[in-house]
Design an enzyme around this catalytic site. Structure first.
Site, short mmCIF file in Angstrom:
data_model
loop_
_atom_site.label_atom_id
_atom_site.label_comp_id
_atom_site.label_asym_id
_atom_site.label_seq_id
_atom_site.Cartn_x
_atom_site.Cartn_y
_atom_site.Cartn_z
N TYR A 113 -2.46 4.58 -9.19
CA TYR A 113 -1.84 4.98 -7.92
C TYR A 113 -2.43 6.33 -7.55
O TYR A 113 -1.96 7.37 -7.97
CB TYR A 113 -0.32 5.05 -8.06
CG TYR A 113 0.38 5.49 -6.78
CD1 TYR A 113 -0.02 5.01 -5.55
CD2 TYR A 113 1.44 6.39 -6.82
CE1 TYR A 113 0.61 5.41 -4.38
CE2 TYR A 113 2.08 6.80 -5.66
CZ TYR A 113 1.66 6.30 -4.44
OH TYR A 113 2.29 6.71 -3.28
N ASP A 157 -3.60 0.94 -5.99
CA ASP A 157 -3.58 1.54 -4.67
C ASP A 157 -4.48 2.78 -4.72
O ASP A 157 -4.07 3.83 -5.17
CB ASP A 157 -2.13 1.92 -4.30
CG ASP A 157 -2.03 2.53 -2.92
OD1 ASP A 157 -3.08 2.72 -2.25
OD2 ASP A 157 -0.91 2.85 -2.50
N HIS A 259 2.89 -3.17 1.00
CA HIS A 259 1.64 -3.69 0.46
C HIS A 259 1.82 -5.16 0.12
O HIS A 259 2.94 -5.63 -0.04
CB HIS A 259 1.21 -2.94 -0.80
CG HIS A 259 0.91 -1.50 -0.59
ND1 HIS A 259 -0.37 -0.99 -0.66
CD2 HIS A 259 1.73 -0.44 -0.36
CE1 HIS A 259 -0.33 0.33 -0.48
NE2 HIS A 259 0.92 0.68 -0.29
#
Length: 268
Positions: A113, A157, A259
């Site tokens: 992330y 991500d 997402h």
């Protein structure tokens, strides 16, 4: 890949808060997915705060943030993994809940992330510091894996859209974090070193497929999205990718995150 079977299915998704997502549809998705590995980001929960039963049938490894309610990544595997490691060997980001990797036979899998910046603010400075330190970490990890005859796959991500085709409205975002020139150059450098953008390799010459849509307005309905959730693989594994799909919800009302899961099938 050293697996007991010839195919490895890996899915990655930013859940935007695992406790909220569990009640909106994540639990049903986890129960139905054919994935062998699921990489989760932005869990925003300590391991003991994960809803009871959500990870039944999975081996779960966690890297929560030391700041409660922030960041957090996890990796779920069908088979029990080997060693697990957190962080990118940097004091500033130790305990930030942004990076976790586990070993399976023949492959190291990571959940990432990457910080979400805001251009011209300290948040962007933090993101840029992470980028500066993450690139050499990836180079070291790749070298170590090669010495062990292992592949590496970093899912998550990344908060960067590498190309114009990765944002529906790229012209309106050239000054926004996630599409800044130096961020795209950073990713281009990784790919220039041989790392493979697996989803783009499976979808050449097309817009998207997008994996994130703002909750504002009608971004999802109009498919005004960004492709920022990536599978980045060493060349040997990248060459084994057979399909890559974004599991876009059928409707706005059926979304359980901003997402969507990005699922790739790897196999001979």
């Amino acid at each position: 890949m050293g697996q007991s079977h010839d195919v490895l299915v890996v899915s990655s998704v930013n859940v935007n808060g695992i406790r909220a997502a569990a009640g909106k549809g994540l639990a049903a998705w986890l129960a139905a997915t054919p994935a062998d590995v699921v990489c989760l980001q932005e869990t925003r929960a300590q391991p003991e705060e994960v809803p009871a039963g959500l990870f039944d049938g999975w081996h779960a490894r966690h890297a929560p943030s030391e700041v409660r309610g922030r960041s957090g990544v996890a990796i779920l595997t069908r088979a029990e993994p080997g060693a697990a490691r957190t962080g990118i060997d940097d004091d500033e980001f130790a305990g930030s809940g942004r990076y976790l990797e586990v070993d399976l036979p023949g492959v190291t899998l990571a959940s990432l992330y990457l910080p979400n910046g805001t251009a011209g603010t300290p948040k962007q400075d933090e993101k840029d510091r992470f980028l500066a330190r993450f690139a050499p970490y990836l180079a070291l990890r790749r070298a170590k894996a090669a010495a062990e005859d292992r592949e590496v796959l970093v899912c998550g991500d990344w908060n960067i859209a590498p190309e114009q085709a990765d944002i529906r409205n790229w012209r309106g975002n050239v000054k926004n974090s996630g599409f800044l020139p130096h961020e795209r150059e950073w990713m281009a450098a990784l790919f220039g070193e041989g790392w493979v953008d697996v989803v783009r390799a499976q979808h050449p010459g097309v817009d998207g497929p997008y994996s994130w849509w703002s909750y504002r307005g009608r971004a999802f309905d109009n498919d005004t999205g960004w492709r920022i959730d990536h599978h980045v693989a060493t060349p040997g594994l990248g060459a084994l990718a057979r399909s890559a799909v974004v599991e876009r919800a059928p409707s706005h009302a059926e979304r359980w995150s901003d997402h969507a899961p990005v699922t790739v099938v790897y196999g001979p």
